[in-house]
Design an enzyme around this catalytic site. Structure first.
Site, mmCIF file in Angstrom:
data_model
loop_
_atom_site.group_PDB
_atom_site.id
_atom_site.type_symbol
_atom_site.label_atom_id
_atom_site.label_comp_id
_atom_site.label_asym_id
_atom_site.label_seq_id
_atom_site.Cartn_x
_atom_site.Cartn_y
_atom_site.Cartn_z
ATOM 1 N N GLU A 1 -21.686 38.903 29.236
ATOM 2 C CA GLU A 1 -20.882 39.039 28.025
ATOM 3 C C GLU A 1 -19.718 38.041 28.034
ATOM 4 O O GLU A 1 -19.363 37.505 29.082
ATOM 5 C CB GLU A 1 -20.330 40.470 27.949
ATOM 6 C CG GLU A 1 -21.393 41.552 27.890
ATOM 7 C CD GLU A 1 -22.108 41.647 26.546
ATOM 8 O OE1 GLU A 1 -22.029 40.713 25.729
ATOM 9 O OE2 GLU A 1 -22.759 42.686 26.314
ATOM 10 N N HIS B 1 -23.799 35.862 24.368
ATOM 11 C CA HIS B 1 -24.219 36.265 25.716
ATOM 12 C C HIS B 1 -25.574 35.665 26.080
ATOM 13 O O HIS B 1 -26.421 35.425 25.224
ATOM 14 C CB HIS B 1 -24.162 37.790 25.929
ATOM 15 C CG HIS B 1 -25.230 38.612 25.284
ATOM 16 N ND1 HIS B 1 -24.959 39.638 24.412
ATOM 17 C CD2 HIS B 1 -26.576 38.598 25.412
ATOM 18 C CE1 HIS B 1 -26.089 40.208 24.036
ATOM 19 N NE2 HIS B 1 -27.081 39.604 24.616
ATOM 20 N N ASN C 1 -22.997 37.251 20.183
ATOM 21 C CA ASN C 1 -21.649 36.957 20.696
ATOM 22 C C ASN C 1 -21.685 35.881 21.780
ATOM 23 O O ASN C 1 -20.724 35.697 22.506
ATOM 24 C CB ASN C 1 -20.980 38.234 21.229
ATOM 25 C CG ASN C 1 -21.731 38.840 22.417
ATOM 26 O OD1 ASN C 1 -22.752 38.309 22.848
ATOM 27 N ND2 ASN C 1 -21.231 39.942 22.939
ATOM 28 N N ASP D 1 -32.747 40.447 33.445
ATOM 29 C CA ASP D 1 -31.891 41.640 33.473
ATOM 30 C C ASP D 1 -32.671 42.949 33.352
ATOM 31 O O ASP D 1 -33.864 42.952 33.055
ATOM 32 C CB ASP D 1 -30.823 41.544 32.367
ATOM 33 C CG ASP D 1 -31.377 41.031 31.037
ATOM 34 O OD1 ASP D 1 -32.604 41.146 30.823
ATOM 35 O OD2 ASP D 1 -30.603 40.522 30.218
HETATM 36 C C1 GLP Z 1 -30.341 41.099 24.828
HETATM 37 C C2 GLP Z 1 -30.881 40.568 26.173
HETATM 38 C C3 GLP Z 1 -30.823 39.076 26.213
HETATM 39 C C4 GLP Z 1 -31.373 38.576 24.905
HETATM 40 C C5 GLP Z 1 -30.386 38.832 23.808
HETATM 41 C C6 GLP Z 1 -30.871 38.503 22.410
HETATM 42 O O1 GLP Z 1 -29.317 41.972 24.938
HETATM 43 N N1 GLP Z 1 -30.310 41.102 27.348
HETATM 44 O O2 GLP Z 1 -31.526 38.584 27.335
HETATM 45 O O3 GLP Z 1 -31.594 37.193 24.975
HETATM 46 O O4 GLP Z 1 -29.866 40.143 23.899
HETATM 47 O O5 GLP Z 1 -31.834 39.419 21.994
HETATM 48 P P1 GLP Z 1 -32.740 39.232 20.733
HETATM 49 O O6 GLP Z 1 -33.756 38.187 21.103
HETATM 50 O O7 GLP Z 1 -33.387 40.570 20.509
HETATM 51 O O8 GLP Z 1 -31.897 38.800 19.620
#
Ligand code: GLP
Length: 245
Positions: free
Chosen positions: A143, A138, A136, A67
């Site tokens: 989402e 995702h 959540n 992304d």
């Molecule tokens: C972000 C990214 C995801 C990631 C997730 C968890 O928003 N777009 O690809 O896996 O949230 O992030 P973190 O590893 O900082 O908890």
């Protein structure tokens, strides 16, 4: 889904890095799907150390990131392009033409999404996709409520996701409202998936994933339908959830 328990974040990072390094050694022309966020940082650090020490080469590897924020160019310090440069790309020998992230400032965002899908297809598809888990549920920036059939598309970020990611920005208001993300169906088409889950704050989401029937209200639950998923989770994320080894 196979679950591997790591003692702590350090061990999780070592296990994940070794997993990817072995995959690259087995197939030097592998196509990897990569993720951003706090969780994979330690994995990338270990891959960089391994590259410096043992010379594992990325010359023939191709990568596609999950992304990118809409509105942030590749040189913006908070873009995922920059994240990847800082934490991995600048210290390995991956040719720039073989690294791909969606272009967050494409003039025609919908065309960008289609072209990203085509580029993945041209590369023969993703062999191993690395994923983190949003609290959540995702995956990528898909989402809750995202249709399982989605391909790369533009999303409005949930307030909880913007809040969670505000720690990477100077101010919460600077977190973009939208992002381009691989869709659930794009992710599910990867031949293999490795999901990293670390810390107490992910315990609830991990538990949901392991007990829940697959439904669009919790995007990560789609992974229960994939034939080859490895979850590497540390003890604080698991805290009491039994693992199947
Ligand atoms: C972000 C990214 C995801 C990631 C997730 C968890 O928003 N777009 O690809 O896996 O949230 O992030 P973190 O590893 O900082 O908890």
């Amino acid at each position: 889904m196979r679950v591997i328990e790591a003692e702590d974040y350090q061990e999780l990072s070592n296990l994940a890095a070794d997993y990817f390094i072995n995959k690259i050694k087995e197939n030097p022309e592998i196509t990897l799907g990569l993720a951003t966020g706090g969780t994979p940082k330690g994995t990338y650090k270990k891959m960089v150390e391994d590259h410096a020490k043992h010379g594992t080469s990325y010359r023939r590897v191709t990568t596609f990131n999950l992304d990118e924020y809409v509105g942030l160019g590749s040189d913006h310090p908070n873009s995922y392009h920059q994240f990847m440069e800082t934490h991995l790309f600048k210290d390995i020998d991956l040719p720039s033409t073989q690294k791909h992230l969606p272009n967050g400032i494409a003039l025609d965002i919908n065309k960008e999404c289609i072209e990203y899908e085509q580029a993945i297809e041209r590369s023969g598809g993703i062999d191993v996709q690395l994923l983190g888990l949003g609290s959540n549920g995702h995956i990528g920036f898909n989402e809750p409520g995202t249709a399982f059939e989605t391909r790369t598309h533009v999303v409005e970020l949930a307030p909880s996701t913007r809040q969670a990611n505000a720690r990477f920005f100077n101010h919460a208001d600077e977190v973009p409202q939208r992002a381009i993300t691989m869709g659930i169906s794009t992710i599910m088409q990867s031949k293999e998936i490795v999901l990293l889950v670390s810390g107490e704050s992910k315990h609830h989401a991990l538990k949901e994933l392991l007990i829940r029937q697959s439904d669009e209200g919790f995007p990560a639950s789609v992974l229960t339908k994939h034939p080859h998923v490895t979850i590497i989770a540390d003890r604080s994320a698991l805290s009491g959830i039994p693992v199947n080894g």
